[in-house]
Design an enzyme around this catalytic site. Structure first.
Site, PDB file in Angstrom:
ATOM      1  N   GLU A 100      -6.896   4.722   8.004  1.00  0.00           N
ATOM      2  CA  GLU A 100      -6.611   6.146   7.755  1.00  0.00           C
ATOM      3  C   GLU A 100      -7.824   6.836   7.125  1.00  0.00           C
ATOM      4  OE1 GLU A 100      -3.000   5.411   5.586  1.00  0.00           O
ATOM      5  OE2 GLU A 100      -1.990   4.855   7.458  1.00  0.00           O
ATOM      6  N   SER A 118       3.627  -2.348  10.232  1.00  0.00           N
ATOM      7  CA  SER A 118       5.082  -2.446  10.419  1.00  0.00           C
ATOM      8  C   SER A 118       5.670  -3.781   9.954  1.00  0.00           C
ATOM      9  CB  SER A 118       5.453  -2.158  11.880  1.00  0.00           C
ATOM     10  OG  SER A 118       5.079  -0.823  12.219  1.00  0.00           O
ATOM     11  N   HIS A 169      -9.641   1.357   4.898  1.00  0.00           N
ATOM     12  CA  HIS A 169      -8.375   1.506   5.624  1.00  0.00           C
ATOM     13  C   HIS A 169      -8.584   2.421   6.831  1.00  0.00           C
ATOM     14  CE1 HIS A 169      -4.236   2.459   6.598  1.00  0.00           C
ATOM     15  NE2 HIS A 169      -3.896   1.396   5.885  1.00  0.00           N
ATOM     16  N   ASN A 197       0.877  -1.179   0.000  1.00  0.00           N
ATOM     17  CA  ASN A 197       0.000   0.000   0.000  1.00  0.00           C
ATOM     18  C   ASN A 197       0.908   1.221   0.000  1.00  0.00           C
ATOM     19  OD1 ASN A 197      -1.782   2.059   0.469  1.00  0.00           O
ATOM     20  ND2 ASN A 197      -2.398   1.375   2.523  1.00  0.00           N
ATOM     21  N   TRP A 198       0.968   1.877  -1.153  1.00  0.00           N
ATOM     22  CA  TRP A 198       1.871   3.042  -1.267  1.00  0.00           C
ATOM     23  C   TRP A 198       1.320   4.265  -0.542  1.00  0.00           C
ATOM     24  CZ3 TRP A 198       3.521   3.133  -7.193  1.00  0.00           C
ATOM     25  CH2 TRP A 198       4.422   2.092  -7.404  1.00  0.00           C
ATOM     26  N   LYS A 199       0.050   4.205  -0.132  1.00  0.00           N
ATOM     27  CA  LYS A 199      -0.600   5.371   0.483  1.00  0.00           C
ATOM     28  C   LYS A 199      -0.419   6.588  -0.450  1.00  0.00           C
ATOM     29  CE  LYS A 199      -0.192   3.149   4.886  1.00  0.00           C
ATOM     30  NZ  LYS A 199      -0.085   3.210   6.328  1.00  0.00           N
ATOM     31  N   GLY A 254       2.762   2.106  10.819  1.00  0.00           N
ATOM     32  CA  GLY A 254       3.745   3.182  10.680  1.00  0.00           C
ATOM     33  C   GLY A 254       4.488   3.504  11.967  1.00  0.00           C
ATOM     34  N   GLU A 276      -5.286  -4.926  10.547  1.00  0.00           N
ATOM     35  CA  GLU A 276      -4.241  -3.929  10.766  1.00  0.00           C
ATOM     36  C   GLU A 276      -4.489  -3.220  12.092  1.00  0.00           C
ATOM     37  OE1 GLU A 276      -2.367  -2.692   6.761  1.00  0.00           O
ATOM     38  OE2 GLU A 276      -4.030  -1.339   7.149  1.00  0.00           O
TER      39      GLU A 276
HETATM   40  P1  13P Z   1       3.089   0.262   7.653  1.00  0.00           P
HETATM   41  O1  13P Z   1       3.550  -1.029   7.008  1.00  0.00           O
HETATM   42  O2  13P Z   1       3.832   1.462   7.187  1.00  0.00           O
HETATM   43  O3  13P Z   1       3.015   0.116   9.138  1.00  0.00           O
HETATM   44  O4  13P Z   1       1.574   0.497   7.154  1.00  0.00           O
HETATM   45  C1  13P Z   1       0.650  -0.524   7.253  1.00  0.00           C
HETATM   46  C2  13P Z   1      -0.557  -0.158   6.485  1.00  0.00           C
HETATM   47  O5  13P Z   1      -1.312   0.721   6.881  1.00  0.00           O
HETATM   48  C3  13P Z   1      -0.814  -0.856   5.222  1.00  0.00           C
HETATM   49  O6  13P Z   1      -2.088  -0.603   4.742  1.00  0.00           O
END
Ligand code: 13P
Length: 255
Positions: free
Chosen positions: A99, A214, A97, A11-13, A175, A169
Site C-alpha cells: 500500500e 486474507s 508494504h 497490521n491494523w493499517k 483485503g 503478500e
Molecule cells: P488482509 O489480511 O486484510 O488481506 O491484509 C493483508 C495485509 O496487507 C497485511 O499487511
C-alpha cells in the site's frame, strides 16, 4: 525441527482510536498473555504506539510500527525515526508494504535504506514483497518477488540478514478475501528462501518468511502446515481481538 520461531503479526493499517487500542490490548492479553510458541506482534499507527507501550511493554506481545524514516533525527517534517520507535517500545516495523509502494510511491531503494536503518537501530524489519494480479497472470510473479527481495537486502552482511523477517503478500490477495492457495504460498516462500540462500548461504534457514493476504482463523492452519511458511501478516482479521486471538490459537495448534 525448524530453526525458526513462528511469528503472527497483526497490521491494523489506518484503523483505531486510543480507546479502541487500549481495550483491544487488554482483551488480547487475557487470551494470549501466555502464548510462547509463537511471537505475536501488533503493528499499529504511530498515534497508538505509546498507549500500546503502556499496556503491552511488560507482556510477551510485541509492538510494531507500520513505517519509519531512514534517518535518525533532523529536519524531516512529518517523519518518524527508528530511535523514536524504540522509545515507544517498538521491536518490529513493517517496511515496504504494497500500500505504501502504491500510494506513497515508495521505491525499492527507499525500502532498502529503511531495512538497513531499522536493523542498525535494533528493530526487526518485516519486509513486504508481492506481485500484482497482472504480474502473476503474465507468469512474472517469481521474477518480481525475487527482484524485490534482492534489491531490499542489497549489501547486508549475513549476520544482519538473519534478523530480517520477510512477508510475502500477493497484492491480489490483500483485503480481497482471495487467499493464495497454501501450495502457491509455499512455492513462493520456498523461492524466497532459495533467493536468500543465494545471498547469505545457510543463514537463509534461520530467516522467518510470513504469508499475508486474507489470512483468517479459518485458513491459518493449512498455511502454517507449509514447510517454508513461518507465520502470517494479518490485516482485516487482526482488527477484532477475538478473531485475532482465535487465529493465533489455531496457528499454535497447527505447529
Ligand atoms: P488482509 O489480511 O486484510 O488481506 O491484509 C493483508 C495485509 O496487507 C497485511 O499487511
Amino acid at each position: 525441527m525448524s530453526k525458526r520461531h513462528p511469528i503472527i503479526a497483526g497490521n491494523w493499517k489506518m484503523h483505531k482510536t486510543l480507546r479502541e487500542a487500549q481495550d483491544y490490548a487488554i482483551k488480547l492479553l487475557e487470551r494470549l498473555g501466555d502464548v510462547t510458541q509463537i511471537d505475536v506482534v501488533i503493528c499499529a499507527p504511530f498515534t497508538l504506539l505509546s498507549t500500546l507501550k503502556d499496556e503491552l511493554e511488560e507482556s510477551i506481545i510485541h509492538i510494531g510500527a507500520q513505517n519509519m524514516f531512514y534517518v535518525d533525527n533532523g529536519a524531516y517534517t512529518g517523519e518518524i525515526s527508528p530511535s523514536m520507535l524504540v522509545d515507544v517500545a517498538c521491536t518490529y516495523v513493517i517496511i515496504g508494504h504494497s500500500e505504501r509502494r502504491e500510494h506513497l510511491k515508495e521505491t525499492d531503494e527507499e525500502v532498502a535504506k529503511k531495512v538497513k536503518v531499522a536493523l542498525k537501530g535494533g528493530i526487526t524489519p518485516i519486509l513486504c514483497v508481492g506481485e500484482t494480479l497482472e504480474q502473476r497472470e503474465e507468469g512474472r510473479a517469481f521474477a518480481v518477488v525475487r527482484s524485490q527481495v534482492e534489491k531490499a537486502l542489497v549489501d547486508l552482511p549475513s549476520e544482519e540478514l538473519k534478523r530480517v523477517v520477510i512477508a510475502y503478500e500477493p497484492i491480489w490477495a490483500i483485503g480481497t478475501g482471495k487467499v493464495a492457495s497454501s501450495q502457491d504460498a509455499q512455492d513462493m516462500c520456498a523461492m524466497i528462501r532459495s533467493t536468500l540462500a543465494g545471498i547469505a548461504g545457510v543463514v537463509a534457514e534461520e530467516i522467518n518468511i510470513l504469508y499475508g493476504g486474507s489470512v483468517k482463523s479459518s485458513n491459518i492452519a493449512e498455511l502454517m502446515a507449509q514447510p517454508d511458511v513461518d507465520g502470517a501478516l494479518v490485516g482485516g482479521a487482526s482488527l477484532d481481538p477475538v478473531e485475532f486471538a482465535q487465529l493465533v490459537e489455531n496457528a499454535v495448534a497447527a505447529l
